[in-house]
Design a protein around this motif. Structure first.
Motif, PDB file in Angstrom:
ATOM      1  N   ILE A  27      20.149  20.778  59.526  1.00 12.71           N
ATOM      2  CA  ILE A  27      19.238  20.177  58.746  1.00 12.71           C
ATOM      3  C   ILE A  27      17.872  21.419  58.696  1.00 12.71           C
ATOM      4  O   ILE A  27      17.391  21.472  57.444  1.00 12.71           O
ATOM      5  CB  ILE A  27      18.667  18.974  59.057  1.00 12.71           C
ATOM      6  CG1 ILE A  27      19.780  18.056  59.287  1.00 12.71           C
ATOM      7  CG2 ILE A  27      17.659  18.521  58.179  1.00 12.71           C
ATOM      8  CD1 ILE A  27      20.882  17.949  57.996  1.00 12.71           C
ATOM      9  N   PHE A  28      17.391  21.790  59.639  1.00 12.71           N
ATOM     10  CA  PHE A  28      16.272  22.688  59.651  1.00 12.71           C
ATOM     11  C   PHE A  28      16.662  23.917  58.736  1.00 12.71           C
ATOM     12  O   PHE A  28      15.904  24.494  57.864  1.00 12.71           O
ATOM     13  CB  PHE A  28      16.062  23.133  60.975  1.00 12.71           C
ATOM     14  CG  PHE A  28      14.807  24.320  61.127  1.00 12.71           C
ATOM     15  CD1 PHE A  28      13.774  23.995  60.854  1.00 12.71           C
ATOM     16  CD2 PHE A  28      15.191  25.494  61.633  1.00 12.71           C
ATOM     17  CE1 PHE A  28      12.628  25.015  60.697  1.00 12.71           C
ATOM     18  CE2 PHE A  28      14.225  26.394  61.549  1.00 12.71           C
ATOM     19  CZ  PHE A  28      12.879  26.211  61.300  1.00 12.71           C
ATOM     20  N   ILE A  29      17.905  24.611  59.016  1.00  7.62           N
ATOM     21  CA  ILE A  29      18.130  25.973  58.260  1.00  7.62           C
ATOM     22  C   ILE A  29      18.434  25.561  56.785  1.00  7.62           C
ATOM     23  O   ILE A  29      17.657  26.216  55.804  1.00  7.62           O
ATOM     24  CB  ILE A  29      19.557  26.345  58.763  1.00  7.62           C
ATOM     25  CG1 ILE A  29      19.371  26.828  60.224  1.00  7.62           C
ATOM     26  CG2 ILE A  29      20.106  27.506  57.890  1.00  7.62           C
ATOM     27  CD1 ILE A  29      20.594  27.429  60.736  1.00  7.62           C
ATOM     28  N   ILE A  30      18.841  24.306  56.523  1.00 10.27           N
ATOM     29  CA  ILE A  30      19.058  23.900  54.841  1.00 10.27           C
ATOM     30  C   ILE A  30      17.639  23.798  54.382  1.00 10.27           C
ATOM     31  O   ILE A  30      17.278  24.221  53.316  1.00 10.27           O
ATOM     32  CB  ILE A  30      19.769  22.676  54.772  1.00 10.27           C
ATOM     33  CG1 ILE A  30      21.142  22.864  55.393  1.00 10.27           C
ATOM     34  CG2 ILE A  30      19.721  22.334  53.492  1.00 10.27           C
ATOM     35  CD1 ILE A  30      22.225  21.775  55.175  1.00 10.27           C
ATOM     36  N   ALA A  31      16.746  22.983  55.082  1.00  9.51           N
ATOM     37  CA  ALA A  31      15.439  22.778  54.592  1.00  9.51           C
ATOM     38  C   ALA A  31      14.482  24.174  54.481  1.00  9.51           C
ATOM     39  O   ALA A  31      13.880  24.417  53.475  1.00  9.51           O
ATOM     40  CB  ALA A  31      14.626  22.076  55.623  1.00  9.51           C
ATOM     41  N   TYR A  32      14.967  25.326  55.400  1.00 12.26           N
ATOM     42  CA  TYR A  32      14.071  26.475  55.485  1.00 12.26           C
ATOM     43  C   TYR A  32      14.499  27.248  54.130  1.00 12.26           C
ATOM     44  O   TYR A  32      13.600  27.693  53.547  1.00 12.26           O
ATOM     45  CB  TYR A  32      14.112  27.144  56.541  1.00 12.26           C
ATOM     46  CG  TYR A  32      13.374  28.404  56.681  1.00 12.26           C
ATOM     47  CD1 TYR A  32      12.118  28.284  57.145  1.00 12.26           C
ATOM     48  CD2 TYR A  32      13.971  29.560  56.577  1.00 12.26           C
ATOM     49  CE1 TYR A  32      11.413  29.471  57.108  1.00 12.26           C
ATOM     50  CE2 TYR A  32      13.377  30.804  56.440  1.00 12.26           C
ATOM     51  CZ  TYR A  32      12.213  30.901  57.008  1.00 12.26           C
ATOM     52  OH  TYR A  32      11.521  31.919  56.778  1.00 12.26           O
ATOM     53  N   VAL A  33      15.773  27.376  54.143  1.00 11.22           N
ATOM     54  CA  VAL A  33      16.352  28.113  52.947  1.00 11.22           C
ATOM     55  C   VAL A  33      15.927  27.642  51.502  1.00 11.22           C
ATOM     56  O   VAL A  33      15.452  28.433  50.525  1.00 11.22           O
ATOM     57  CB  VAL A  33      18.023  28.078  53.157  1.00 11.22           C
ATOM     58  CG1 VAL A  33      18.684  28.909  51.673  1.00 11.22           C
ATOM     59  CG2 VAL A  33      18.438  28.973  54.330  1.00 11.22           C
TER      60      VAL A  33
END
Length: 427
Positions: A27-33
């Protein structure tokens, strides 16, 4: 094309628990990207990927199970006990004046047994257990490294972005102005219980290693996991860990070396982190968190004694707060269960956990079972012990309880096949 139901169930389990290990990180990676905030309402579908995956899996799995005429292999006392407590809870749902809230409470308390059923449908071999636990061992090493990096390098900005809150003293990520590792999980407690679960699996995993190089690599992994565990600064986790190590030391003198290694790694790490105050305050009774825990336990026991039949489902608990923000919540999930479905439900829940542990001890001391399966029995016993103790102190978490009840179910489905097998010499 003919589908092998055993392979489908097995690989879907491997896939599910691998993803659940990294749920927050994904979730963090998707949010960051994509530049989202993880707390945006529009992000809800991404946050619910595991629920969507589970529902999709059920729809796919049911026709395959019907087509293959797959049946549970034997009915055990544990199956009956789980069925009884689920039926008891269902009666409280039916008689509730607010069935919507009661259904949510029922899901919160008894939804974990769906994973037990999923495990009972498995046809795991010893090799399958080994492959799953070795996979989770590698993921635990990675989760520990991420947790250490969170504290040492990412610091406040990571927690601010991920949760929308600053890591202030007293928050979930900070005790006594010290950041706490949570790795790829929602809380430090969830990471901590995951890491000690993997450590409890090491006697079983090590029993397959024949080369010294494999043992050395695994020991390096354990070293990283133990350091990551110390970085969680989760006192509840260390209570569970200590009791689990005590059980291991009683069963096998070989594991005394493991305990010595644990102490040599964890104590210096605590001193380095400056976390001594975190633990000493609990012992001295000056910590507010510990005081609140003790007070709430006393309140729950008083309420159960005053209303032994229970107050009914849908009146207390974190899920009920979605409907009623003023609803009470006891931190230990066992007390939420006891207050709602009464003394009978509480005793039945403790009984089924005790039944698992007794069964595991019985298998461990039965030499007709293969030695690896006996090690696996002790691992299952410690998993059950860890979940039971956690239920007495803190709320449940997604990964540890779903995996815990799944592996218990898979173990029960396998245990009739591993008696009277040739012994394998432990390494």
């Amino acid at each position: 094309m003919k589908v092998n139901i055993d392979n489908y169930l097995k690989y879907s389990a491997f896939f599910m628990f691998s993803l659940l290990t990294f749920h927050v990180t994904i979730i963090f990676i998707i949010a960051y990207v994509y530049g989202y905030s993880i707390n945006d309402p529009g992000f809800i579908l991404i946050k619910m990927w595991k629920e969507i995956l589970a529902i999709s899996g059920i729809f796919i799995c049911i026709p395959l199970l019907i087509k293959s005429n797959l049946k549970l292999k034997g009915i055990y006392n544990l199956d009956v006990s789980i069925f009884l407590i689920c039926c008891l809870g269902l009666m409280y749902v039916i008689t509730s004046h607010n069935q919507i809230q009661a259904i949510w409470s029922y899901r919160s308390l008894f939804g974990i047994f769906l994973f037990y059923f999923f495990g009972r449908l498995q046809n795991f071999s010893i090799q399958d257990f080994k492959n799953l636990l070795q996979l989770l061992f590698l993921l635990a090493v990675l989760a520990a490294i991420i947790g250490i990096c969170q504290v040492e390098f990412f610091e406040d900005e990571f927690f601010l972005y991920l949760y929308g809150i600053r890591s202030e003293a007293g928050s979930i990520t900070n005790y006594y102005e010290k950041l706490r590792a949570q790795g790829t999980f929602v809380t430090p407690h969830e990471l901590g219980l995951y890491l000690i679960t993997i450590i409890f699996a090491t006697p079983f995993i090590f029993s397959f290693f024949k080369k010294k190089s494999s043992n050395m690599i695994a020991l390096l992994g354990i070293l990283i996991i133990l350091i990551g565990l110390a970085y969680t600064m989760s006192r509840t986790t260390f209570v569970i860990f200590g009791i689990g190590l005590l059980v291991l030391s009683v069963l096998s003198k070989r594991n005394l070396k493991l305990i010595a290694m644990v102490l040599l790694i964890i104590i210096p790490t605590f001193i380095f982190l400056g976390a001594v105050e975190n633990f000493s305050s609990a012992y001295e009774g000056t910590d507010s968190s510990t005081s609140i825990h003790l007070r709430m336990i006393q309140e729950a026991i008083t309420m159960v004694l005053e209303t032994p039949q229970g107050i009914g489902l849908g009146k207390i608990g974190v899920v009920v707060r979605r409907f009623d923000p003023s609803a009470m919540q006891y931190e230990g999930e066992f007390f939420n269960l006891s207050v709602q479905i009464g003394i009978l439900g509480a005793l039945l829940y403790l009984f089924l956990n005790l039944l698992i542990m007794i069964t595991c001890f019985s298998i461990y001391f039965t030499k007709a079972y293969a030695i690896q399966f006996r090690y696996l029995a002790i691992f299952i016993c410690l998993v059950c012990l860890g979940m039971t103790l956690r239920d007495l102190i803190l709320p449940r978490d997604t990964f540890n309880y779903s995996f815990g009840w799944f592996i218990i179910g898979a173990f029960y489905s396998a245990k009739h096949r591993f008696i009277n097998l040739p012994h394998v010499k432990p390494l």
